[in-house]
Design a protein around this motif. Structure first.
Motif, PDB file in Angstrom:
ATOM      1  N   TYR A 178       0.848  -1.151   0.071  1.00 30.64           N
ATOM      2  CA  TYR A 178       0.004   0.152   0.083  1.00 30.64           C
ATOM      3  C   TYR A 178       0.949   1.350   0.246  1.00 30.64           C
ATOM      4  CZ  TYR A 178      -2.830   3.706   1.634  1.00 30.64           C
ATOM      5  OH  TYR A 178      -3.475   4.890   1.822  1.00 30.64           O
ATOM      6  N   ASP A 179       1.769   1.323   0.743  1.00 32.05           N
ATOM      7  CA  ASP A 179       2.484   2.614   1.183  1.00 32.05           C
ATOM      8  C   ASP A 179       4.141   2.552   0.805  1.00 32.05           C
ATOM      9  OD1 ASP A 179       2.811   5.289   1.446  1.00 32.05           O
ATOM     10  OD2 ASP A 179       2.627   5.077   3.736  1.00 32.05           O
ATOM     11  N   LEU A 180       4.565   1.759  -0.023  1.00 35.00           N
ATOM     12  CA  LEU A 180       6.057   1.454  -0.385  1.00 35.00           C
ATOM     13  C   LEU A 180       6.457   2.811  -0.735  1.00 35.00           C
ATOM     14  CD1 LEU A 180       5.894  -1.880  -2.181  1.00 35.00           C
ATOM     15  CD2 LEU A 180       6.705  -1.410   0.057  1.00 35.00           C
ATOM     16  N   ALA A 181       7.941   2.960   0.061  1.00 36.73           N
ATOM     17  CA  ALA A 181       8.710   3.952  -0.471  1.00 36.73           C
ATOM     18  C   ALA A 181       9.975   3.625  -1.212  1.00 36.73           C
ATOM     19  CB  ALA A 181       9.133   4.968   0.742  1.00 36.73           C
ATOM     20  N   SER A 182      10.477   4.490  -2.115  1.00 32.28           N
ATOM     21  CA  SER A 182      11.482   4.046  -3.096  1.00 32.28           C
ATOM     22  C   SER A 182      12.679   4.801  -2.387  1.00 32.28           C
ATOM     23  CB  SER A 182      11.422   4.220  -4.447  1.00 32.28           C
ATOM     24  OG  SER A 182      11.036   5.660  -4.596  1.00 32.28           O
ATOM     25  N   THR A 183      13.702   4.230  -2.958  1.00 32.93           N
ATOM     26  CA  THR A 183      15.113   4.993  -2.405  1.00 32.93           C
ATOM     27  C   THR A 183      16.020   5.065  -3.735  1.00 32.93           C
ATOM     28  OG1 THR A 183      16.297   2.817  -1.885  1.00 32.93           O
ATOM     29  CG2 THR A 183      14.811   3.842  -0.082  1.00 32.93           C
ATOM     30  N   LEU A 184      16.910   5.755  -3.566  1.00 38.95           N
ATOM     31  CA  LEU A 184      18.063   6.001  -4.506  1.00 38.95           C
ATOM     32  C   LEU A 184      19.231   5.005  -4.571  1.00 38.95           C
ATOM     33  CD1 LEU A 184      18.184   9.830  -4.862  1.00 38.95           C
ATOM     34  CD2 LEU A 184      16.797   8.083  -6.044  1.00 38.95           C
ATOM     35  N   GLU A 185      19.047   3.941  -3.354  1.00 42.55           N
ATOM     36  CA  GLU A 185      20.148   2.899  -3.048  1.00 42.55           C
ATOM     37  C   GLU A 185      20.039   1.810  -4.246  1.00 42.55           C
ATOM     38  OE1 GLU A 185      20.818   1.814   0.791  1.00 42.55           O
ATOM     39  OE2 GLU A 185      20.027   3.455   1.466  1.00 42.55           O
ATOM     40  N   ALA A 186      21.247   1.442  -4.573  1.00 35.94           N
ATOM     41  CA  ALA A 186      21.166   0.202  -5.779  1.00 35.94           C
ATOM     42  C   ALA A 186      20.757  -0.983  -5.054  1.00 35.94           C
ATOM     43  CB  ALA A 186      22.523   0.150  -6.291  1.00 35.94           C
ATOM     44  N   ALA A 187      19.989  -1.834  -5.488  1.00 31.23           N
ATOM     45  CA  ALA A 187      19.571  -3.043  -4.939  1.00 31.23           C
ATOM     46  C   ALA A 187      20.521  -4.055  -5.190  1.00 31.23           C
ATOM     47  CB  ALA A 187      18.273  -3.690  -5.629  1.00 31.23           C
TER      48      ALA A 187
END
Length: 141
Positions: free
Chosen positions: A10-19
């Motif tokens: 529902y409320d996922l947040a993205s990051t700029l970190e490489a997976a």
């Protein structure tokens, strides 16, 4: 199960970190011994596909892997716009070329056993639940 899928997307947040797909896959294989449905939410790019493919190869030995690849709506908008000049043609071709390479990556991952889901972020919860129901009705899990 469906409620948990919805609650966790529902409320996922993205990051700029490489997976680090391979690290995550290794940890998951050590932690989750029984066969499970593994969902990888990502917006991977061409340079990530080799590592993602290695992670899928590892995970698919024991688990059913779904890759929910998030697509930027800006890509769809570029393809929907009429082309009137060279700049528009170059933009259109660049996006079309990017999406073609992305599709090739999807095909490699499918060949390795992953179930692919290509969706816009706002469509993710419903698309993920529908894919889960498809998987359950097919008996694959």
């Amino acid at each position: 199960m469906i409620r948990r899928l919805l609650e966790r997307t529902y409320d996922l947040a993205s990051t700029l970190e490489a997976a680090d797909y391979l690290e995550a896959a290794g940890r998951l294989m050590a932690w989750q011994r029984r066969r499970a449905l593994i969902v990888i939410l990502t917006n991977s790019h061409t340079e990530d596909h080799a590592e993602l493919a290695r992670a899928v190869s590892l995970l698919a030995r024991r688990h059913l892997v779904v890759i929910a690849q998030l697509r930027e709506s800006s890509l769809d908008r570029v393809l929907d716009q009429p082309v009137h000049d060279l700049e528009g043609a170059l933009r259109f071709y660049g996006v079309a070329d990017y999406l073609a390479a992305r599709q090739q990556g999807f095909e490699v991952l499918q060949h390795l056993g992953a179930v692919m889901l290509d969706t816009l972020p706002e469509q993710l919860p419903v698309a993920l639940v529908n894919r889960y129901l498809d998987i359950k009705s097919s008996g694959a899990l």
